[in-house]
Every structure is written in structure tokens, then in C-alpha cells.
Design an enzyme around this catalytic site. Sequence first.
Site, PDB file in Angstrom:
ATOM      1  N   CYS A 199      19.347  25.395 -34.889  1.00  0.00           N
ATOM      2  CA  CYS A 199      19.364  24.444 -33.773  1.00  0.00           C
ATOM      3  C   CYS A 199      20.668  23.657 -33.656  1.00  0.00           C
ATOM      4  O   CYS A 199      20.954  23.091 -32.595  1.00  0.00           O
ATOM      5  CB  CYS A 199      18.202  23.471 -33.895  1.00  0.00           C
ATOM      6  SG  CYS A 199      16.583  24.262 -33.855  1.00  0.00           S
ATOM      7  N   HIS A 236      19.406  16.456 -30.319  1.00  0.00           N
ATOM      8  CA  HIS A 236      18.619  17.685 -30.340  1.00  0.00           C
ATOM      9  C   HIS A 236      17.189  17.333 -29.941  1.00  0.00           C
ATOM     10  O   HIS A 236      16.612  16.371 -30.449  1.00  0.00           O
ATOM     11  CB  HIS A 236      18.662  18.290 -31.732  1.00  0.00           C
ATOM     12  CG  HIS A 236      17.731  19.450 -31.919  1.00  0.00           C
ATOM     13  ND1 HIS A 236      17.626  20.471 -31.007  1.00  0.00           N
ATOM     14  CD2 HIS A 236      16.845  19.742 -32.920  1.00  0.00           C
ATOM     15  CE1 HIS A 236      16.734  21.353 -31.433  1.00  0.00           C
ATOM     16  NE2 HIS A 236      16.250  20.935 -32.582  1.00  0.00           N
ATOM     17  N   ASN A 269      11.760  22.560 -27.071  1.00  0.00           N
ATOM     18  CA  ASN A 269      12.851  22.748 -28.033  1.00  0.00           C
ATOM     19  C   ASN A 269      13.516  24.098 -27.766  1.00  0.00           C
ATOM     20  O   ASN A 269      12.947  25.150 -28.059  1.00  0.00           O
ATOM     21  CB  ASN A 269      12.290  22.692 -29.456  1.00  0.00           C
ATOM     22  CG  ASN A 269      13.361  22.842 -30.523  1.00  0.00           C
ATOM     23  OD1 ASN A 269      14.516  23.149 -30.229  1.00  0.00           O
ATOM     24  ND2 ASN A 269      12.979  22.642 -31.770  1.00  0.00           N
TER      25      ASN A 269
END
Length: 381
Positions: free
Chosen positions: A114, A252, A282
Site C-alpha cells: 500500500c 492512506h 482501500n
Amino acid sequence: MTPARYAAITGWGEGLPPAVLSNADLSTFLDTSDEWIVQRTGMQERRIAHVSAIEMATIASHRALACAGLAPDAVELIVYGSCSNDEQVPNCASGVQLALGATRAAAMDLNTACTSFLYGLSSATAMIQTGMVKNALVIGVELISQFMDWSNRNVAVLFGDGAAAVVLEASDTPSGVIGTVLGCDAEARQTLRVRGMGCDYARGEVTYGDTIWDFDGQAIFKRAVHGMSDACARVLQQAGVSADDIDLLVPHQANLRIIEAVAKYAGVSMDRVMLTVQRYGNMSAATVPVALVDALKEGRVKPGSLLLMPGFGGGLTYGALLVRWGDRVTPLGTSEATFPAEHPSALEMVNAIRMRQDPHGRSHDALFAPRFVESLHQPTT
């Protein structure tokens, strides 16, 4: 080539597939509900792609280059950040290079899960600052739907597909990344793991691509909040600024609770936080750049704004970048690059993936030989 002091962000663009998978859609095949998902994650919907990751990245890149007024054949470096690559060999950055016609560009893939966009942005910035290249295209993209274990509600509700890209150009004006803290909490790397992707699985009794997700939510939450918060504090100290100086936190988008905790520890009020988790879920490496593009579209980034960008991912990698925005917040041009208009619904695509993964109605655990799984948990010397 004369080294530059700064690598300004001069272009930005996103490639978000149009098909939306809602919480109600998920409840048609998982024991879940909109209320259950929203309370635990803040997510209401996410996108499912009907094109490849390279195609998503190419659309985002065309838009970013048009925004910067930079021709594809002038691009000197492409950094493709992702953990769900269409191919391992050849790399995906070369696919974007070919699709763009960026014939002069070096092309590399970067995978820190990520945080891949943050690591890529810091790497490209350093290469510009040293004079190795004059400009770079940095991409964050994920096609997670194809690798998702859609039988596991703990992870199936979290992730979506998408892409975004930025253009960096050498500059003498103080702008771009002005502070960087990167790290990895490798002791906890097993807490977030996708079994079924990688060479270890290609040589076992496992069909590559049939995945089981190891996801220790509580451990990830604690370590993610600690890692991101610590990185934020260190990068602020590194740059000699305080939380009060931050105009916008662009984190994030893993989970609303994580974002709220990081903002609290960083000392940034939620009215100065860019949230997209409710719209896109996400998207792993794509979350930070997509949130940045949306913030620019919404007028939340002003000339000279100071942006704080923290993230964490599998590994467990973490980091925080401090970005000083330049003078321009509007595109120099636009691109006609877009997604194919006709496509199945998001739910139709997910159901097709589910059938491909398990056509006989077996549990996903049964697809993995116990001996092989147990061997992966043995300590190495």
C-alpha cells in the site's frame, strides 16, 4: 545534467473504473450489511475494474501528462507502484511506456504494497534531485479484485480497484517532496499476507491466483497507527514544521478508524484530512494519489499548501512524506483517455471472479494443501 534541488509535482490524473460495488452488493454473497461495514471501516462503496491494471495506469498517466503539458516522448522515468501486477515479466511499467509512446523513458516496477506510491514518489524525487533524470511519471495502481478471496468478509469488504499518477519535474522553486521518512516493521510481516501470489505457490499444490488472505486486523491497526504516527512526527521534525502548519493530511485510506487515530496523534484536526475511504475503499497503492487528485479537484489544495502524506502496507512498510505544493493547482490541459463505456456491473464481475476461483463450491481453505501451508509458517535461519 545539473542536479536540481526540488522535484515539483506539475501534473496529476486518476483512472477510476466506473463500476461501483456497494455494501448492499457485498451482502448478496457475504454475511454482512451496510451498517456492519460502515461502522467498522467507514466504507460505503468501492470500484471494480473491467480493464487491466496497465490500462487503468495508462489512463491516469495520460491525464497527468496532459495536466502537466508534458508530451509522452519527453518522459524520462516511469515508476509503477503496485502489488497486484498484471505480469511479473515483463514489468508493468514497460506496458505503460508502450501504451503512452514514452519511448525515452526508463521503466521500473516498485512493490511495497500500500505504500508503493509513497516509496515511488520519494525514489523519483531523489533521482531528479541528483540529476539522474529531469522528470518522472509516478503511478499508484491496484487491480485487487482479481486476487481477492471473495469468501472472506474480513478482507473482501475492504478493497477496490483504481489508479492515479503524478508528474514530477526538476525545479529550483521549493516545492514537491521536502521531507521523507520511510520504514518497515518486518517483525510483523506475517500479519498481512496474501497466500497464492508468488513463486512459492507456483511450485506447490496450489493454483496460482487462488488466494487466502492472512489479515490480523487488531495487530495491523496497532502497528499501522504507531508506524504512521511516528513517521508523521519524524518528518515534521525533519522539516522544522509543526502540525499547525499542515494544510491538508492526505493519508492512506485503509480504514476510517485508522485515519482518525493517525490524525489525532499527528495533531491534525479532521477538517484538515482528505477522506475518500467512503467512496473507493482501500485501493492499496492507489489510495494516496487518488485522494490527492480528488483534493485538487475539490479545491482543497492551494498554491503553497503544505501536505502530509502518511501510509502503511504489507511488510509492514510505513512512511510519511511532506509535500510543499507549487503555484499551479489547475491542469494545463486535458486528455481524452477514458474507460470503455460498456461494461458489466461490478457485482456481475465479482460473481464471475468468484466462480472462476471456486467453480465447485469448495471452501478456499480446501484449495491449499495443509502441509504446504504449514511449511510457510516455519521460521527461516
